[in-house]
Enzyme design. Structure first.
Site, mmCIF file in Angstrom:
data_model
loop_
_atom_site.group_PDB
_atom_site.id
_atom_site.type_symbol
_atom_site.label_atom_id
_atom_site.label_comp_id
_atom_site.label_asym_id
_atom_site.label_seq_id
_atom_site.Cartn_x
_atom_site.Cartn_y
_atom_site.Cartn_z
ATOM 1 C CE LYS A 80 -3.799 -2.536 1.967
ATOM 2 N NZ LYS A 80 -4.365 -3.164 3.151
ATOM 3 C CD GLN A 133 -3.189 -4.811 6.359
ATOM 4 O OE1 GLN A 133 -3.064 -3.821 5.644
ATOM 5 N NE2 GLN A 133 -3.826 -5.900 5.948
ATOM 6 C CG ASP A 180 -9.754 -0.294 4.592
ATOM 7 O OD1 ASP A 180 -9.754 -0.608 3.395
ATOM 8 O OD2 ASP A 180 -9.433 -1.056 5.506
#
Ligand code: NAP
Length: 285
Positions: free
Chosen positions: A58, A102, A125
């Site tokens: 990322k 994450q 996200d």
């Protein structure tokens, strides 16, 4: 004997590349106009090798798109309170425009509490209650990235959704459930299947569009695919294997995503696109 069909591949790698180029152009334009470089913060608890790789990927893709990275690496023993505090600090920092936690974060941490510490305008996200509710109400907001990527792939290949029967296998909050909600929002008739579904194959066989989001190698057999169906395989299992028996399914489907190179690359593309959109919105305020 009828000739064997070979489905057209839905090339997620190519589409993700194009979205990446468009995102880079938008980021450059924003930086030229405002002097601000969009910034994505990544938060990682522990050092799970797969998670470390995902975060690095990322960051590398962010750099390519002209997006700055801020990384917060926390020890595996981090408590929920410590993680919430770290995320709250990022939520309050005007130099950070998007936040990605994450996951998974380990069983001792309340993952939901951590997600909720992400400011709604930075939840790029699409994992906060706020973003999920906005999607449910059909309001603008950040969508969960993999389902968002699935919708982009369907649009790219001109798949009509209204009135079509979409069967989503899997109902996780980040993938299956939002994928079905987005399809419903586009007037598909949606059926969800999960681990307690009786006779999965019979239901999948009725689908014009199949979305596999399970994490079980080749769970969807080729003979469960209706001839002419569109097959989206979001699953990713050891050995680069999806949730669909690709070789058998491609002889019946009209369109199919390969694994890898189908849904996978779309997730980061949507994440970065939403990060630049978040920065633009925050700078307008
Ligand atoms: P998850 O949270 O483990 O959810 C799996 C879902 O599959 C659950 O809803 C479960 O049902 C259902 N399921 C399990 N066994 C089943 C069976 N035998 N028949 C029908 N349904 C079954 O997984 P996830 O996070 O959604 O991820 C699913 C897959 O997508 C994984 O392979 C993951 O690696 C992949 N993934 C890919 C991307 C990407 O491409 N970028 C992103 C995210 C995830 P219950 O709800 O009843 O338990």
């Amino acid at each position: 004997m009828s000739p064997t069909r070979t489905a057209q591949l839905m090339d997620g790698a190519a589409l993700a590349r194009r979205i990446g180029e468009e995102t880079a152009a938008k980021a450059a334009d924003l930086t030229r106009r405002t002097g601000v470089v969009p910034c994505l913060a990544t938060v990682l608890v522990g050092e799970d090798p797969a998670s470390v790789t995902y975060v690095r990927m990322k960051q590398a893709r962010s750099a390519k798109a002209g997006i700055a990275s801020r990384h917060v690496g926390l020890p595996a023993a981090t408590t929920t309170a410590e993680l919430v505090e770290a995320i709250t600090t990022l939520s309050r920092d005007p130099r950070v425009h998007g936040i990605l936690l994450q996951h998974p974060v380990g069983p001792h941490v309340d993952e939901r509490a951590a997600f909720e510490a992400i400011a709604p305008e930075k939840g790029v996200d699409g994992v906060t209650t706020h973003s999920f509710a906005a999607m449910g109400f059909g309001l603008p907001g950040f969508v969960s990235c993999t389902p968002g990527g699935i919708m982009r792939l369907l649009d790219e290949y001109g798949v009509g959704l209204a009135g079509k029967h979409a069967v989503v296998v899997g109902r996780s909050a980040i993938l299956g459930k939002p994928a079905g909600m987005l399809l419903l929002g586009r007037d598909a008739t949606v059926t969800y299947c999960h681990s307690r579904t009786a006779d999965l194959a019979a239901i999948v066989r009725e689908a014009d569009i199949v979305v596999a989001a399970v994490g079980r190698p080749r769970l969807i057999r080729g003979d469960a695919v209706k001839p002419g169906a569109v097959v989206i395989d979001a699953g990713y299992n050891e050995g680069n294997v999806g949730d669909v028996d690709f070789d058998a399914a491609r002889t019946r489907a009209r369109l199919i995503t390969p694994v890898p190179g189908g849904v996978g690359p779309m997730t980061i593309a949507v994440l970065l696109e939403q990060t630049v959109d978040a920065a633009a919105r925050q700078l307008r305020q």
